[in-house]
Design a protein around this motif. Structure first.
Motif, mmCIF file in Angstrom:
data_model
loop_
_atom_site.group_PDB
_atom_site.id
_atom_site.type_symbol
_atom_site.label_atom_id
_atom_site.label_comp_id
_atom_site.label_asym_id
_atom_site.label_seq_id
_atom_site.Cartn_x
_atom_site.Cartn_y
_atom_site.Cartn_z
ATOM 1 N N LYS A 76 5.829 14.899 -7.312
ATOM 2 C CA LYS A 76 5.531 14.050 -8.374
ATOM 3 C C LYS A 76 4.116 13.677 -7.960
ATOM 4 O O LYS A 76 3.157 12.847 -8.619
ATOM 5 N N ASN A 77 3.562 14.123 -6.901
ATOM 6 C CA ASN A 77 2.248 13.654 -6.355
ATOM 7 C C ASN A 77 2.033 11.927 -6.469
ATOM 8 O O ASN A 77 0.997 11.597 -6.863
ATOM 9 N N THR A 78 3.281 11.507 -6.188
ATOM 10 C CA THR A 78 3.123 9.884 -6.405
ATOM 11 C C THR A 78 3.596 9.336 -5.064
ATOM 12 O O THR A 78 4.437 9.709 -4.406
ATOM 13 N N VAL A 79 2.911 8.099 -4.734
ATOM 14 C CA VAL A 79 3.655 7.065 -3.711
ATOM 15 C C VAL A 79 3.961 5.689 -4.312
ATOM 16 O O VAL A 79 2.982 5.639 -5.389
ATOM 17 N N TYR A 80 4.697 5.080 -3.928
ATOM 18 C CA TYR A 80 5.178 3.859 -4.417
ATOM 19 C C TYR A 80 5.138 2.695 -3.289
ATOM 20 O O TYR A 80 5.215 2.838 -2.010
ATOM 21 N N LEU A 81 5.036 1.484 -4.028
ATOM 22 C CA LEU A 81 5.242 0.333 -3.172
ATOM 23 C C LEU A 81 6.252 -0.513 -3.783
ATOM 24 O O LEU A 81 5.958 -1.052 -4.734
ATOM 25 N N GLN A 82 7.465 -0.566 -3.159
ATOM 26 C CA GLN A 82 8.222 -1.464 -3.707
ATOM 27 C C GLN A 82 8.151 -2.881 -3.138
ATOM 28 O O GLN A 82 8.366 -3.105 -2.036
ATOM 29 N N MET A 83 8.134 -4.177 -3.816
ATOM 30 C CA MET A 83 7.702 -5.259 -3.388
ATOM 31 C C MET A 83 8.924 -6.232 -3.844
ATOM 32 O O MET A 83 8.966 -6.679 -4.957
ATOM 33 N N ASN A 84 9.706 -6.774 -2.927
ATOM 34 C CA ASN A 84 10.590 -7.734 -3.173
ATOM 35 C C ASN A 84 10.179 -9.009 -2.423
ATOM 36 O O ASN A 84 9.491 -9.061 -1.317
ATOM 37 N N SER A 85 11.073 -10.004 -2.879
ATOM 38 C CA SER A 85 10.879 -11.403 -2.255
ATOM 39 C C SER A 85 9.642 -11.887 -1.952
ATOM 40 O O SER A 85 8.881 -12.403 -0.987
ATOM 41 N N LEU A 86 8.558 -11.666 -3.467
ATOM 42 C CA LEU A 86 7.191 -11.802 -3.399
ATOM 43 C C LEU A 86 7.078 -13.332 -3.101
ATOM 44 O O LEU A 86 7.677 -14.121 -3.610
ATOM 45 N N LYS A 87 5.911 -13.575 -2.452
ATOM 46 C CA LYS A 87 5.289 -14.894 -2.086
ATOM 47 C C LYS A 87 3.769 -15.143 -2.752
ATOM 48 O O LYS A 87 3.198 -14.192 -3.094
ATOM 49 N N PRO A 88 3.581 -16.101 -3.020
ATOM 50 C CA PRO A 88 2.186 -16.501 -3.275
ATOM 51 C C PRO A 88 1.067 -15.972 -2.684
ATOM 52 O O PRO A 88 0.024 -15.624 -3.096
ATOM 53 N N GLU A 89 1.397 -15.878 -1.295
ATOM 54 C CA GLU A 89 0.564 -15.347 -0.249
ATOM 55 C C GLU A 89 0.217 -13.767 -0.649
ATOM 56 O O GLU A 89 -0.707 -13.052 0.029
ATOM 57 N N ASP A 90 1.210 -13.288 -1.432
ATOM 58 C CA ASP A 90 0.963 -11.584 -1.690
ATOM 59 C C ASP A 90 -0.131 -11.433 -2.814
ATOM 60 O O ASP A 90 -0.258 -10.162 -2.838
ATOM 61 N N THR A 91 -0.418 -12.555 -3.326
ATOM 62 C CA THR A 91 -1.426 -12.397 -4.307
ATOM 63 C C THR A 91 -2.781 -11.673 -3.878
ATOM 64 O O THR A 91 -3.224 -12.067 -2.825
ATOM 65 N N ALA A 92 -3.095 -10.514 -4.542
ATOM 66 C CA ALA A 92 -4.377 -9.659 -4.191
ATOM 67 C C ALA A 92 -4.319 -8.444 -5.140
ATOM 68 O O ALA A 92 -3.651 -8.459 -5.899
ATOM 69 N N ILE A 93 -5.402 -7.733 -4.939
ATOM 70 C CA ILE A 93 -5.536 -6.317 -5.362
ATOM 71 C C ILE A 93 -5.168 -5.442 -4.680
ATOM 72 O O ILE A 93 -5.338 -5.483 -3.309
ATOM 73 N N TYR A 94 -4.248 -4.756 -5.265
ATOM 74 C CA TYR A 94 -3.652 -3.738 -4.037
ATOM 75 C C TYR A 94 -4.165 -2.456 -4.415
ATOM 76 O O TYR A 94 -4.321 -1.898 -5.623
ATOM 77 N N TYR A 95 -4.490 -1.462 -3.227
ATOM 78 C CA TYR A 95 -5.024 -0.502 -3.518
ATOM 79 C C TYR A 95 -4.380 0.565 -2.770
ATOM 80 O O TYR A 95 -3.606 0.495 -1.643
ATOM 81 N N CYS A 96 -4.208 1.776 -3.356
ATOM 82 C CA CYS A 96 -3.869 2.987 -2.826
ATOM 83 C C CYS A 96 -4.713 3.674 -2.102
ATOM 84 O O CYS A 96 -5.822 3.844 -2.517
#
Length: 122
Positions: A76-96
């Motif tokens: 599918k030409n796709t990559v994923y990022l499953q993010m669990n137990s998120l924390k406020p310090e995970d706040t950001a722009i996420y780039y592939c």
């Protein structure tokens, strides 16, 4: 060069989950190491997770190890990022990102998406 488009970002409460997706153009997706990086306000971009061409090997930053999972579907030409137990310090722009070198060489990713915002509220 490969074109990358991220999706799946949003606002979530602390402890919640999100799954980011990154769709890649082109017929050579399986040749690339893929990765996720992030940049928080006022900070430099940092490595989050990478995966090798087959999906059989992964590499995580200590700050996300045990909470985030990177995976890919070459058909599918796709990559994923499953993010669990998120924390406020995970706040950001996420780039592939895509790279032609080793998935361990986090400085060698040369193709980037436009980013997707992830905001974790406390």
């Amino acid at each position: 060069q490969v074109r990358l488009v991220e999706s799946g970002g949003g606002l979530v409460q602390a402890g919640g989950s999100l799954r980011l997706s990154c769709a890649a153009s082109g017929r050579t997706f399986s040749r690339y190491s893929m990765g996720w990086f992030r940049q928080a306000p006022g900070k430099e971009r940092e490595f989050v997770a990478t995966i090798n061409w087959s999906g059989g090997s992964t590499y995580y930053a200590d700050s996300v190890k045990g909470r985030f999972i990177i995976s890919r579907e070459n058909a599918k030409n796709t990559v994923y990022l499953q993010m669990n137990s998120l924390k406020p310090e995970d706040t950001a722009i996420y780039y592939c990102a895509a790279g032609t070198g080793s998935y361990i060489s986090t400085d060698d990713f040369g193709s980037w998406g436009q980013g997707t915002q992830v905001t974790v509220s406390s």
